[in-house]
Design an enzyme around this catalytic site. Structure first.
Site, short mmCIF file in Angstrom:
data_model
loop_
_atom_site.label_atom_id
_atom_site.label_comp_id
_atom_site.label_asym_id
_atom_site.label_seq_id
_atom_site.Cartn_x
_atom_site.Cartn_y
_atom_site.Cartn_z
N GLU A 288 47.06 -39.59 -23.95
CA GLU A 288 46.29 -40.70 -23.53
C GLU A 288 45.79 -40.58 -22.02
O GLU A 288 46.83 -40.44 -21.20
CB GLU A 288 47.49 -41.85 -23.52
CG GLU A 288 48.05 -42.04 -24.82
CD GLU A 288 47.09 -42.52 -26.05
OE1 GLU A 288 46.24 -42.94 -25.87
OE2 GLU A 288 48.07 -42.68 -26.97
N CYS A 322 44.82 -47.13 -16.26
CA CYS A 322 43.90 -46.42 -16.97
C CYS A 322 42.75 -47.40 -17.25
O CYS A 322 41.59 -46.87 -17.46
CB CYS A 322 44.40 -45.60 -18.02
SG CYS A 322 45.24 -46.80 -18.82
P1 NAP Z 1 49.39 -37.12 -13.71
O1 NAP Z 1 49.03 -36.49 -12.65
O2 NAP Z 1 48.14 -36.38 -14.71
O3 NAP Z 1 50.91 -36.90 -14.21
C1 NAP Z 1 51.14 -37.43 -15.11
C2 NAP Z 1 52.46 -36.61 -15.65
O4 NAP Z 1 52.36 -35.44 -15.89
C3 NAP Z 1 53.55 -36.76 -14.52
O5 NAP Z 1 54.97 -36.98 -15.16
C4 NAP Z 1 53.41 -35.40 -14.10
O6 NAP Z 1 54.79 -34.84 -13.29
C5 NAP Z 1 53.23 -34.57 -15.11
N1 NAP Z 1 52.60 -33.02 -14.98
C6 NAP Z 1 51.75 -32.61 -14.16
N2 NAP Z 1 51.52 -31.34 -14.28
C7 NAP Z 1 52.05 -30.99 -15.45
C8 NAP Z 1 52.35 -29.96 -16.15
N3 NAP Z 1 51.65 -28.82 -15.63
N4 NAP Z 1 53.03 -29.70 -17.36
C9 NAP Z 1 53.73 -31.10 -17.62
N5 NAP Z 1 53.54 -32.09 -17.18
C10 NAP Z 1 52.92 -32.38 -15.87
O7 NAP Z 1 49.04 -38.48 -13.88
P2 NAP Z 1 49.26 -39.56 -12.84
O8 NAP Z 1 48.71 -39.47 -11.68
O9 NAP Z 1 50.85 -39.87 -12.83
O10 NAP Z 1 48.84 -41.09 -13.55
C11 NAP Z 1 47.24 -41.35 -13.52
C12 NAP Z 1 46.46 -40.87 -14.66
O11 NAP Z 1 46.99 -41.38 -15.94
C13 NAP Z 1 45.21 -41.75 -14.57
O12 NAP Z 1 44.17 -40.48 -15.00
C14 NAP Z 1 45.17 -42.53 -15.59
O13 NAP Z 1 43.83 -42.98 -16.13
C15 NAP Z 1 46.04 -41.98 -16.65
N6 NAP Z 1 46.54 -42.95 -17.63
C16 NAP Z 1 46.24 -43.03 -18.80
C17 NAP Z 1 46.47 -44.08 -19.71
C18 NAP Z 1 46.35 -44.23 -21.19
O14 NAP Z 1 46.94 -45.08 -21.85
N7 NAP Z 1 45.09 -43.72 -21.43
C19 NAP Z 1 47.61 -45.00 -19.12
C20 NAP Z 1 48.01 -44.89 -17.89
C21 NAP Z 1 47.57 -43.81 -17.16
P3 NAP Z 1 54.65 -35.10 -11.71
O15 NAP Z 1 54.58 -36.37 -11.36
O16 NAP Z 1 56.12 -34.47 -11.35
O17 NAP Z 1 53.35 -34.30 -10.98
#
Ligand code: NAP
Ligand code: MG
Length: 526
Positions: A288, A322
């Site tokens: 997502e 998002c």
């Molecule tokens: P993010 O930076 O991609 O991080 C998401 C999760 O992934 C965090 O728990 C992060 O841990 C982890 N992560 C990072 N690198 C990883 C790796 N190499 N392997 C495994 N896990 C890893 O996203 P965010 O900044 O928290 O959230 C914002 C994004 O989420 C936006 O793009 C938003 O649009 C999207 N989003 C989508 C939806 C949907 O339903 N489509 C809903 C909400 C948000 P760390 O925090 O420790 O880096």
């Protein structure tokens, strides 16, 4: 709470007074407990390690909310092993018993909603109603998964009998769980996006490893406590904290992980998809991802409904949804009138400590988002025109937090890259169109396809529904142009770069993602 009030993102604008009183009481209680250390939960046991990290509130970076464990490779492996050992028992627990436990966890969440709402608010910087909404939505996602399992009676379906003579050959389709399910969640809806996939995986009979965002470990710890206190057995769910790049990556690379639900950015999601594909067979990968969600306003629109809906969706949670409305396309004859009203409403939004009752905009989540906001504004100021905002707030009460002004940008040329980039801060660009066809082409001309909204006539709405490339589409909605989905009402998911499964969460096709089919042919010689 008042019997007639049901909290959803649609109803949250007029809460009963009692809700504020309960929130205030919980706020005082949580504030008195800040700074404690929290363990991970692996195989039902608290796990403390040498490395720690601090969880601070983005509203005031001097305030430490809690100390959390910086889990590493060993912890990731132990969590997966514990989940693997728990799988035979949990998957063979009758689904009726599994849903009873998950429903119990949902009730505990209802009981703890105010405390959890305060924690969400402080950790993310989310205003009170949105934070309470995040928790209420999670409890409803838990129940929705249970309801689906029940409505489908465990997904056991009698198929046709083979047309054989001399034999009775019956065929039964059964959906069965995969094994260890990994849930990696983002910061912005730390409750719903951790709890929703976890509940679906558990109801289906999988065992779970939860890895929350480093900005928001406390909320997920609270979910884990609800699961634990509901009596879900040790190892069936495991909660680990630490950096995505190390702990998260170890989990992704673990061969015993049978499936993953990742919610977060496009970049990390696509990396996970590719890394996960290095396994020895194809495993379910529910992604997502981001959005670049448009609102289209035609000259026939109710401009007041449009302005209210757009401002709510653009600036709720500081544009860090998002589903945030980050692009507005307005038919030329009503452009000035709509922009005037957008600016007027945006100026009225109160910015500050998100736990305060009248505040609508809290801070952005961290230093990196704060810098993103300033960098985007520098670029937008050169190429477009600020209709409102465009700067950060640093005086007085804002001095120690990441506060940004809600920013509306006009006159940005359509070939500017920020028309297509997910900024994930409180910035929305507004542009003009001449025909609905042109607006739809622009709306669809991005990689993302998460949510979208339109304001116009019945005929325009039906053209929009037919042609918009998004998993969630809204029309004429003052409650939110592009935001505000609720399980059982608006199942949530994205097309194109916004999602992988094509089946929205909180909807009737979602739970099936967590199970694979087995067809059982049983033959009796007559
Ligand atoms: P993010 O930076 O991609 O991080 C998401 C999760 O992934 C965090 O728990 C992060 O841990 C982890 N992560 C990072 N690198 C990883 C790796 N190499 N392997 C495994 N896990 C890893 O996203 P965010 O900044 O928290 O959230 C914002 C994004 O989420 C936006 O793009 C938003 O649009 C999207 N989003 C989508 C939806 C949907 O339903 N489509 C809903 C909400 C948000 P760390 O925090 O420790 O880096
Ligand atoms: Mg991040």
């Amino acid at each position: 709470m008042a019997e007639t009030f049901k909290l959803t993102y649609g109803t949250m604008y007029n809460p009963p007074e009692e809700l504020h009183q309960k929130y205030d009481a919980a706020l005082a209680k949580v504030k008195a407990s800040l700074g404690r250390e929290h363990g991970m939960i692996i195989n039902g046991e608290e796990r403390f390690v040498a490395d720690k990290f601090e969880d601070r509130t983005p509203a005031d970076t001097d305030v430490v909310l809690g100390i959390f464990q910086k889990g590493g490779v060993q912890d990731a492996n132990d969590a997966v092993e514990a989940a693997k050992r728990a799988f035979p028992g949990w998957s063979h627990t009758p689904w009726q018993e599994r849903i009873a436990l998950v429903r119990k966890a949902a009730s505990l969440m209802d009981e703890r909603i105010f405390e959890m709402g305060v924690i969400v608010g402080m950790e993310v910087g989310k205003n009170r109603m949105e934070a309470l909404g995040d928790v209420a939505e999670t409890a409803d996602l838990f129940r929705y998964a249970c309801d689906q399992m029940e409505a489908n009676q465990g997904f056991v379906v009698e198929m046709g009998r083979d047309p054989l003579t001399g034999y009775l050959s019956t065929n039964t389709s059964v959906l069965r769980p995969y094994g260890v399910w990994l849930v990696i969640s983002p910061f912005n809806f730390p409750c719903a996006l951790t709890g929703g996939p976890t509940a679906a995986a558990l109801v289906a009979g999988n065992t779970v490893v939860i890895k929350p965002a480093t900005d928001t470990p406390w909320t997920s710890r609270m979910i884990a406590e609800c699961l634990r206190d509901a009596g879900i057995p040790a190892g069936v769910f495991n909660y680990v904290t630490g950096p995505g790049s190390t702990l998260g990556q170890t989990l992704i690379d673990h061969p015993a992980v049978a499936g993953v639900t990742f919610t977060g950015s496009y970049e990390v999601g696509m990396k996970i998809y590719r890394d996960f594909a290095r396994g020895r067979w194809v495993r379910p990968t529910i992604l997502e991802l981001g959005g670049k969600n448009p609102a289209i306003v035609t000259r026939h629109a109710d401009l007041e409904a449009a302005a209210v809906g757009i401002v709510r969706s653009a600036f709720g949670l500081q544009g860090q949804k998002c589903s945030a409305c980050s692009r507005v396309f307005v038919e030329e004859p009503v452009y000035d009138a709509l922009v005037d009203r957008l600016v007027e409403l945006t100026r009225k939004l109160a910015i500050g400590d998100p736990t305060e009752r009248n505040v609508y905009l809290g801070p952005v989540v961290n230093k990196s988002s704060y810098k993103d906001f300033q960098d985007f504004c520098a670029d937008l100021g050169r190429h477009g025109k600020f209709l409102n905002g465009g700067h950060v707030l640093t005086e007085g009460a804002y001095a120690r937090g990441y506060f940004c002004t809600p920013t509306l940008v006009g006159d940005l040329p359509y070939d500017h890259p920020l028309w297509k980039t997910e900024m994930f801060v409180p910035i929305t660009t507004v542009g003009k169109f001449q025909t609905l066809d042109e607006a739809l082409v622009m709306a669809n001309d991005v990689e993302y396809g998460l949510t979208a909204g339109v304001y116009g006539t019945e005929e325009e709405v039906s053209i929009f529904f037919d042609r918009i490339e998004s998993g969630v589409a809204y029309s004429n909605r003052p409650q939110g142009a592009t935001t505000g989905a609720w399980p059982g009402f608006q199942p949530f998911g994205g097309w194109k770069a916004s999602g992988s499964s094509g089946k929205n969460s909180g909807g009737v096709y979602y739970l099936q993602n967590y199970m694979h089919e087995q067809i059982r042919t049983h033959v009796v010689k007559l």
